[in-house]
Design a protein around this motif. Structure first.
Motif, PDB file in Angstrom:
ATOM      1  N   LYS A 248      -9.681   1.285   9.388  1.00 13.71           N
ATOM      2  CA  LYS A 248     -10.975   0.915   8.820  1.00 13.71           C
ATOM      3  C   LYS A 248     -10.848  -0.286   7.901  1.00 13.71           C
ATOM      4  CE  LYS A 248     -13.155   5.476   9.059  1.00 13.71           C
ATOM      5  NZ  LYS A 248     -13.665   6.648   8.285  1.00 13.71           N
ATOM      6  N   SER A 249      -9.769  -0.335   7.129  1.00 11.92           N
ATOM      7  CA  SER A 249      -9.593  -1.446   6.200  1.00 11.92           C
ATOM      8  C   SER A 249      -9.242  -2.740   6.923  1.00 11.92           C
ATOM      9  CB  SER A 249      -8.514  -1.117   5.163  1.00 11.92           C
ATOM     10  OG  SER A 249      -7.246  -1.033   5.766  1.00 11.92           O
ATOM     11  N   THR A 250      -8.674  -2.632   8.137  1.00  9.87           N
ATOM     12  CA  THR A 250      -8.360  -3.839   8.899  1.00  9.87           C
ATOM     13  C   THR A 250      -9.540  -4.271   9.768  1.00  9.87           C
ATOM     14  OG1 THR A 250      -7.478  -2.598  10.792  1.00  9.87           O
ATOM     15  CG2 THR A 250      -5.927  -3.200   9.040  1.00  9.87           C
ATOM     16  N   ASP A 251     -10.506  -3.389   9.924  1.00 11.01           N
ATOM     17  CA  ASP A 251     -11.688  -3.669  10.741  1.00 11.01           C
ATOM     18  C   ASP A 251     -11.305  -3.990  12.185  1.00 11.01           C
ATOM     19  OD1 ASP A 251     -14.422  -3.849  11.165  1.00 11.01           O
ATOM     20  OD2 ASP A 251     -14.474  -6.012  10.802  1.00 11.01           O
TER      21      ASP A 251
ATOM     22  N   SER B  70      -3.806  -4.241  12.448  1.00 16.73           N
ATOM     23  CA  SER B  70      -4.896  -5.200  12.638  1.00 16.73           C
ATOM     24  C   SER B  70      -4.781  -5.926  13.974  1.00 16.73           C
ATOM     25  CB  SER B  70      -4.918  -6.213  11.490  1.00 16.73           C
ATOM     26  OG  SER B  70      -3.839  -7.134  11.594  1.00 16.73           O
TER      27      SER B  70
ATOM     28  N   THR C 237       2.221  -3.625   3.577  1.00 15.70           N
ATOM     29  CA  THR C 237       1.153  -4.419   4.174  1.00 15.70           C
ATOM     30  C   THR C 237       1.513  -4.885   5.583  1.00 15.70           C
ATOM     31  OG1 THR C 237       2.075  -6.336   3.017  1.00 15.70           O
ATOM     32  CG2 THR C 237       0.204  -5.222   1.994  1.00 15.70           C
TER      33      THR C 237
ATOM     34  N   LEU D 254       0.860  -1.171   0.000  1.00 13.87           N
ATOM     35  CA  LEU D 254       0.000   0.000   0.000  1.00 13.87           C
ATOM     36  C   LEU D 254       0.889   1.211   0.000  1.00 13.87           C
ATOM     37  CD1 LEU D 254      -2.604  -1.098   2.666  1.00 13.87           C
ATOM     38  CD2 LEU D 254      -2.843  -1.192   0.196  1.00 13.87           C
TER      39      LEU D 254
ATOM     40  N   GLN E 127      -0.062  -2.498   7.934  1.00 11.90           N
ATOM     41  CA  GLN E 127      -1.486  -2.757   8.083  1.00 11.90           C
ATOM     42  C   GLN E 127      -1.727  -3.992   8.953  1.00 11.90           C
ATOM     43  OE1 GLN E 127      -3.637  -2.293   4.495  1.00 11.90           O
ATOM     44  NE2 GLN E 127      -5.623  -2.444   5.496  1.00 11.90           N
TER      45      GLN E 127
ATOM     46  N   ARG F  59      -7.542   5.459   8.108  1.00  7.16           N
ATOM     47  CA  ARG F  59      -7.908   4.755   6.884  1.00  7.16           C
ATOM     48  C   ARG F  59      -7.489   3.298   6.940  1.00  7.16           C
ATOM     49  NH1 ARG F  59      -6.023   9.445   2.569  1.00  7.16           N
ATOM     50  NH2 ARG F  59      -7.487  11.029   3.294  1.00  7.16           N
ATOM     51  N   MET F  60      -6.285   3.058   7.418  1.00 10.43           N
ATOM     52  CA  MET F  60      -5.807   1.685   7.512  1.00 10.43           C
ATOM     53  C   MET F  60      -6.573   0.902   8.575  1.00 10.43           C
ATOM     54  SD  MET F  60      -1.691   2.289   7.046  1.00 10.43           S
ATOM     55  CE  MET F  60      -1.228   0.577   6.797  1.00 10.43           C
TER      56      MET F  60
END
Length: 313
Positions: free
Chosen positions: A115-118, A94, A87, A18, A90, A112-113
């Motif tokens: 949110k993408s990792t939830d 996570s 990554t 990323l 990220q 932003r990261m």
């Protein structure tokens, strides 16, 4: 000050990594393709991600070996307005139980990261929100709150509370470590107060707003044309008029010092530095991220001492 567009990250997915462009700096290992800097710790340590090594160092001091910190931005030699995050960063986010970000538009990539990792369970500390600072009427927020020692003390308390939530058995230790850390901030505030007593009201110049909280706490006035410092912060070209007005501060010996951010240097800031040196005006070099071999307290002590020395103590 402006939380500039250059400090807001737009993610681009390229192969397995990323890529982000922003106003911070490169991961210390991004050039070699490895992960951001990490502190050694036991397998049971609390996983923490900090957006920069500034906050990573503070977490390590409060966590006292009971944390495993990943500092995404940790290279003082990189241009702080662009970096590549891979990554592995990220993945660290996570798994993080605690995340420390600056906020104020400086490191939006963290949100932003996340949110993408939830990873909704991570305790997120936003230094700007903790500070309580807001933009002045008609002005822009100066997001560089790690140069404001009262804010850093509040962040230390927030870090201790978050670590205590993640590891209740060691909560008292984290609280004590935060108190010890805050006690070490007091001499820095005293140094600023001494500068204010000796030099309050004197004018200095800056290349961009990173050190302004330190400058203002020391009772000094920023004489730099706003158009110049905003353009440098945003990575824009400075207009000829603004550049000439800034250079005139030195040729006319209207300021006592230049506080120069080494991590956002370019042809126009170099002209300003040359003008200051040519006029015999001291240059105080500062950075946005923690220099190699320094901890937060040692770094800031050197900054404040350099400012006092430039003004003649």
């Amino acid at each position: 000050m402006r939380a500039s567009s250059s400090r807001r990250l737009a993610p681009l997915i390229t192969g397995a990594s990323l890529v982000f462009l922003a106003g911070c700096g490169n991961s210390s290992d991004s050039a070699s393709g490895t992960d951001a800097s990490q502190s050694p710790a036991s397998a049971s340590a609390i996983p923490v991600v900090a957006s920069t090594n500034v906050y990573g160092d503070i977490v390590e001091q409060i966590g006292a070996g009971k944390v495993k910190v990943t500092s995404i931005i940790s290279d003082p030699d990189q241009d702080p307005h662009s970096y590549e995050a891979n990554t592995q960063n990220q993945l660290a986010l996570s798994k993080a139980k605690v995340v420390v970000e600056n906020g104020g538009g400086y490191d939006d990539f963290i949100d932003r990261m996340l949110k993408s990792t939830d990873n909704s369970s991570a305790e997120v500390i936003n230094a700007v929100k903790v500070s309580g600072k807001t933009a002045p009427a008609g002005g822009e927020l100066n997001e560089h709150v790690w140069y404001d020692f009262p804010t850093v003390g509040k962040v230390a308390d927030s870090i201790a509370a978050a670590l205590g939530k993640a590891d209740p058995d060691d909560a008292a230790t984290f609280t004590k470590n935060a108190e010890d850390f805050k006690a070490k901030l007091k001499p820095l505030e005293a140094k600023e107060a001494k500068i204010k007593t000796d030099h309050g009201g004197e004018e200095v110049a800056i290349t961009e707003p990173v050190p302004l909280y330190m400058v203002e706490a020391s009772g000094l006035k920023n004489a730099t044309p706003e158009e110049f410092s905003e353009a440098i912060e945003e990575g824009d070209d400075v207009s000829p008029r603004a550049l000439q007005e800034t250079l005139a501060l030195f040729t006319g010996k209207k300021v006592k010092a230049l506080v120069y951010n080494e991590q956002t240097s370019g042809p126009q800031t170099e002209k300003v530095e040359e003008a200051a040196k040519g006029a015999g005006i001291p240059v105080v070099a500062v950075t946005e991220t923690l220099p190699e071999g320094k901890d937060y307290l040692g770094w800031m002590t050197a900054n404040v001492d350099a400012l006092a020395s430039a003004l003649g103590k």
